[in-house]
Motif scaffolding. Structure first.
Motif, PDB file in Angstrom:
ATOM      1  N   GLU A   6     -12.725  22.311  21.014  1.00 18.47           N
ATOM      2  CA  GLU A   6     -14.001  21.771  21.481  1.00 18.47           C
ATOM      3  C   GLU A   6     -13.771  20.705  22.540  1.00 18.47           C
ATOM      4  O   GLU A   6     -12.728  20.038  22.551  1.00 18.47           O
ATOM      5  N   SER A   7     -14.780  20.521  23.374  1.00 18.55           N
ATOM      6  CA  SER A   7     -14.759  19.440  24.352  1.00 18.55           C
ATOM      7  C   SER A   7     -16.199  19.104  24.722  1.00 18.55           C
ATOM      8  O   SER A   7     -17.116  19.884  24.438  1.00 18.55           O
ATOM      9  N   GLY A   8     -16.361  17.955  25.355  1.00 16.74           N
ATOM     10  CA  GLY A   8     -17.676  17.582  25.864  1.00 16.74           C
ATOM     11  C   GLY A   8     -18.370  16.453  25.138  1.00 16.74           C
ATOM     12  O   GLY A   8     -19.417  15.978  25.585  1.00 16.74           O
ATOM     13  N   GLY A   9     -17.830  16.022  24.004  1.00 13.77           N
ATOM     14  CA  GLY A   9     -18.463  14.934  23.281  1.00 13.77           C
ATOM     15  C   GLY A   9     -18.460  13.648  24.091  1.00 13.77           C
ATOM     16  O   GLY A   9     -17.572  13.409  24.904  1.00 13.77           O
ATOM     17  N   ALA A  10     -19.479  12.806  23.858  1.00 12.34           N
ATOM     18  CA  ALA A  10     -19.606  11.572  24.617  1.00 12.34           C
ATOM     19  C   ALA A  10     -20.571  10.626  23.923  1.00 12.34           C
ATOM     20  O   ALA A  10     -21.209  10.992  22.924  1.00 12.34           O
ATOM     21  N   VAL A  11     -20.678   9.422  24.467  1.00  7.44           N
ATOM     22  CA  VAL A  11     -21.696   8.462  24.048  1.00  7.44           C
ATOM     23  C   VAL A  11     -22.831   8.544  25.057  1.00  7.44           C
ATOM     24  O   VAL A  11     -22.607   8.371  26.266  1.00  7.44           O
ATOM     25  N   VAL A  12     -24.042   8.825  24.577  1.00 12.32           N
ATOM     26  CA  VAL A  12     -25.194   8.994  25.462  1.00 12.32           C
ATOM     27  C   VAL A  12     -26.379   8.213  24.905  1.00 12.32           C
ATOM     28  O   VAL A  12     -26.345   7.722  23.774  1.00 12.32           O
TER      29      VAL A  12
END
Length: 126
Positions: A6-12
């Motif tokens: 998986e990839s793409g996680g972030a703080v938004v």
């Protein structure tokens, strides 16, 4: 050996959009279902969405229906989760999973999935 990354996680911020990706490799996935689950602190692992490598049907939990969209790129064996109108309660570690399931009613339980990615953190601030 099956591998899911998986990839793409972030703080938004609340209301923002985010797209997660899951790259699959290791065997022929034609008869597999791909799913996203999430795990928040103090909660049980929750089904988010699922899609098969063939066909057009998609499956969503009530909590994300209308906000999240699952899709796939068959050429690159990648599954995406587009998350719109994010809320603080969407904060969790998001996991990609795969399984050779044929009955849709079995897609919703994490116990039916033998293959998992390492997870990616999504944090939504208010």
């Amino acid at each position: 050996q099956v591998r899911l990354v998986e990839s793409g996680g972030a703080v938004v911020q609340a209301g923002d959009s985010l797209r997660l990706s899951c790259a699959a490799s290791g065997h022929t996935f034609n008869y597999y279902v791909m799913a996203w689950f999430r795990l928040a602190p103090g909660k049980e692992r929750e089904f988010v969405a699922a899609i098969r490598w063939s066909g057009t049907n998609t499956y969503y939990s009530d909590s994300v229906k209308g906000r999240f969209t699952i899709s796939r790129d068959n050429a690159n064996y990648t599954v995406y989760l587009l998350m719109d109108s994010l809320k603080p309660e969407d904060t969790a570690v998001y996991y990609c999973a795969s399984a050779p399931l044929s009955r849709p009613e079995t897609y919703y339980s994490w116990k039916n999935y033998p293959y998992w990615g390492q997870g990616t953190q999504v944090t939504v601030s208010s």
